[in-house]
Write a protein that holds these residues in place. Structure first.
Motif, PDB file in Angstrom:
ATOM      1  N   LEU A  38      38.119  49.408  50.923  1.00 34.16           N
ATOM      2  CA  LEU A  38      39.058  48.890  50.064  1.00 34.16           C
ATOM      3  C   LEU A  38      38.487  47.311  49.735  1.00 34.16           C
ATOM      4  CD1 LEU A  38      42.177  50.026  51.557  1.00 34.16           C
ATOM      5  CD2 LEU A  38      41.079  50.919  49.433  1.00 34.16           C
ATOM      6  N   LEU A  39      37.910  46.714  50.693  1.00 28.88           N
ATOM      7  CA  LEU A  39      37.534  45.242  50.371  1.00 28.88           C
ATOM      8  C   LEU A  39      36.281  45.215  49.747  1.00 28.88           C
ATOM      9  CD1 LEU A  39      39.232  43.339  53.457  1.00 28.88           C
ATOM     10  CD2 LEU A  39      39.922  43.359  51.028  1.00 28.88           C
ATOM     11  N   PRO A  40      35.957  44.358  48.547  1.00 28.47           N
ATOM     12  CA  PRO A  40      34.477  44.261  48.264  1.00 28.47           C
ATOM     13  C   PRO A  40      33.726  43.423  49.064  1.00 28.47           C
ATOM     14  CG  PRO A  40      36.039  43.071  46.721  1.00 28.47           C
ATOM     15  CD  PRO A  40      36.745  43.875  48.101  1.00 28.47           C
ATOM     16  N   ALA A  41      32.389  43.483  48.889  1.00 24.64           N
ATOM     17  CA  ALA A  41      31.408  42.511  49.824  1.00 24.64           C
ATOM     18  C   ALA A  41      31.624  41.108  49.529  1.00 24.64           C
ATOM     19  CB  ALA A  41      29.833  42.997  49.593  1.00 24.64           C
ATOM     20  N   ILE A  45      32.591  38.808  45.960  1.00 24.04           N
ATOM     21  CA  ILE A  45      33.919  38.059  45.802  1.00 24.04           C
ATOM     22  C   ILE A  45      33.434  36.484  45.198  1.00 24.04           C
ATOM     23  CG2 ILE A  45      35.477  36.754  47.179  1.00 24.04           C
ATOM     24  CD1 ILE A  45      35.821  39.364  48.754  1.00 24.04           C
ATOM     25  N   ILE A  46      32.199  36.016  45.862  1.00 23.48           N
ATOM     26  CA  ILE A  46      31.832  34.788  45.637  1.00 23.48           C
ATOM     27  C   ILE A  46      31.341  34.688  44.301  1.00 23.48           C
ATOM     28  CG2 ILE A  46      29.985  32.897  45.942  1.00 23.48           C
ATOM     29  CD1 ILE A  46      30.144  33.855  49.170  1.00 23.48           C
ATOM     30  N   TRP A  47      30.708  35.367  43.776  1.00 26.38           N
ATOM     31  CA  TRP A  47      30.010  35.575  42.185  1.00 26.38           C
ATOM     32  C   TRP A  47      31.115  35.699  41.455  1.00 26.38           C
ATOM     33  CZ3 TRP A  47      26.195  33.288  41.011  1.00 26.38           C
ATOM     34  CH2 TRP A  47      25.071  32.878  41.588  1.00 26.38           C
ATOM     35  N   SER A  48      32.110  36.619  41.718  1.00 28.20           N
ATOM     36  CA  SER A  48      33.302  36.823  40.803  1.00 28.20           C
ATOM     37  C   SER A  48      34.061  35.557  40.675  1.00 28.20           C
ATOM     38  CB  SER A  48      34.030  37.975  41.355  1.00 28.20           C
ATOM     39  OG  SER A  48      33.508  39.087  41.205  1.00 28.20           O
ATOM     40  N   LEU A  92      37.356  30.124  33.287  1.00 31.79           N
ATOM     41  CA  LEU A  92      38.481  29.464  33.196  1.00 31.79           C
ATOM     42  C   LEU A  92      38.168  27.932  32.707  1.00 31.79           C
ATOM     43  CD1 LEU A  92      41.292  29.235  33.882  1.00 31.79           C
ATOM     44  CD2 LEU A  92      40.644  28.469  36.105  1.00 31.79           C
ATOM     45  N   LEU A  93      36.991  27.345  33.088  1.00 34.98           N
ATOM     46  CA  LEU A  93      36.854  26.224  32.450  1.00 34.98           C
ATOM     47  C   LEU A  93      36.253  25.953  31.246  1.00 34.98           C
ATOM     48  CD1 LEU A  93      36.035  23.005  33.384  1.00 34.98           C
ATOM     49  CD2 LEU A  93      33.588  23.689  33.762  1.00 34.98           C
ATOM     50  N   PHE A  94      35.534  27.330  30.716  1.00 35.35           N
ATOM     51  CA  PHE A  94      35.404  27.220  29.141  1.00 35.35           C
ATOM     52  C   PHE A  94      36.632  27.299  28.399  1.00 35.35           C
ATOM     53  CE2 PHE A  94      34.743  30.105  25.855  1.00 35.35           C
ATOM     54  CZ  PHE A  94      34.040  29.433  24.808  1.00 35.35           C
ATOM     55  N   PHE A  95      37.528  28.321  28.993  1.00 33.19           N
ATOM     56  CA  PHE A  95      38.680  28.475  28.300  1.00 33.19           C
ATOM     57  C   PHE A  95      39.476  27.219  28.234  1.00 33.19           C
ATOM     58  CE2 PHE A  95      37.742  33.102  28.389  1.00 33.19           C
ATOM     59  CZ  PHE A  95      38.155  33.484  26.902  1.00 33.19           C
ATOM     60  N   TRP A  96      39.686  26.584  29.220  1.00 38.02           N
ATOM     61  CA  TRP A  96      40.390  25.427  29.530  1.00 38.02           C
ATOM     62  C   TRP A  96      39.945  24.153  28.578  1.00 38.02           C
ATOM     63  CZ3 TRP A  96      45.020  25.238  32.225  1.00 38.02           C
ATOM     64  CH2 TRP A  96      45.462  23.946  32.338  1.00 38.02           C
TER      65      TRP A  96
END
Length: 186
Positions: free
Chosen positions: A17-20, A24-27, A35-39
């Motif tokens: 159920l939990l990804p590696a 998580i880090i790369w995501s 987020l920075l681009f949109f912001w």
């Protein structure tokens, strides 16, 4: 079945159920970049576009309000002009009525004057015809009277002066007898 998956995940080190950790880090890194681009780029442009649209809408609303105020002012002016036109039409009708009354009165006065003139002319003509008839009658009566007098007297009355005197006396006697008869009737 869900219960079986959960129990299998708790038994071992690997949890399906939990990804590696690397996922998580790369995501998280990609999420932060997006987020920075949109912001930084997309949101300000979107905000600017929304602000321009809001200003355009507010400008159109202001223009519509101004147009409505102008339309109301034009309607009031039209209503005032219409009222003035109706009042002017009423004044014109009243003036026309008064002028009509004056024309009728003038026409009646002219007709009365013309009738009086025609009556006076007719009276003068009647009087002239009466005088003409009276002169003609005197001359005929004079001729008849001279003829009668010649027959009664037995001599010819050829002297104009004498004949005229006889005729005048005869007519005077005739008028006196008419007046006496008219006085007796009254």
């Amino acid at each position: 079945m869900l219960h079986a998956v959960v129990s299998a995940a708790t038994e071992g080190e690997y949890n399906p159920l939990l990804p590696a950790d690397y996922d998580i880090i790369w995501s998280a890194v990609i999420f932060a970049v997006l987020l920075l681009f949109f912001w930084r780029y997309a949101l300000p442009r979107l905000q600017k576009l929304l602000d321009e649209r809001a200003e355009a809408i507010e400008g159109n609303i202001a223009k519509a309000d101004e147009a409505q105020r102008k339309a109301e002012a034009a309607l009031e002016e039209y209503t005032a002009q219409l009222a003035d036109a109706r009042a002017e039409a009423g004044r014109i009708r009243e003036t026309a009525r008064e002028d009509g009354k004056k024309i009728v009165a003038d026409a009646k006065e002219q007709a009365s004057t013309e009738a009086a003139r025609i009556t006076a002319s007719a009276q003068a003509q009647i009087e002239a015809e009466r005088q003409t008839a009276l002169v003609s009658l005197r001359s005929e009566v004079g001729t008849i009277a001279i003829d009668l007098a010649s027959g009664v007297v037995g001599e010819t009355l050829t002297d104009d002066q004498k004949a005229k005197a006889v005729v005048d006396r005869f007519l005077a006697d005739l008028e006196a007898s008419e007046q006496a008869a008219a006085g007796g009737k009254k």
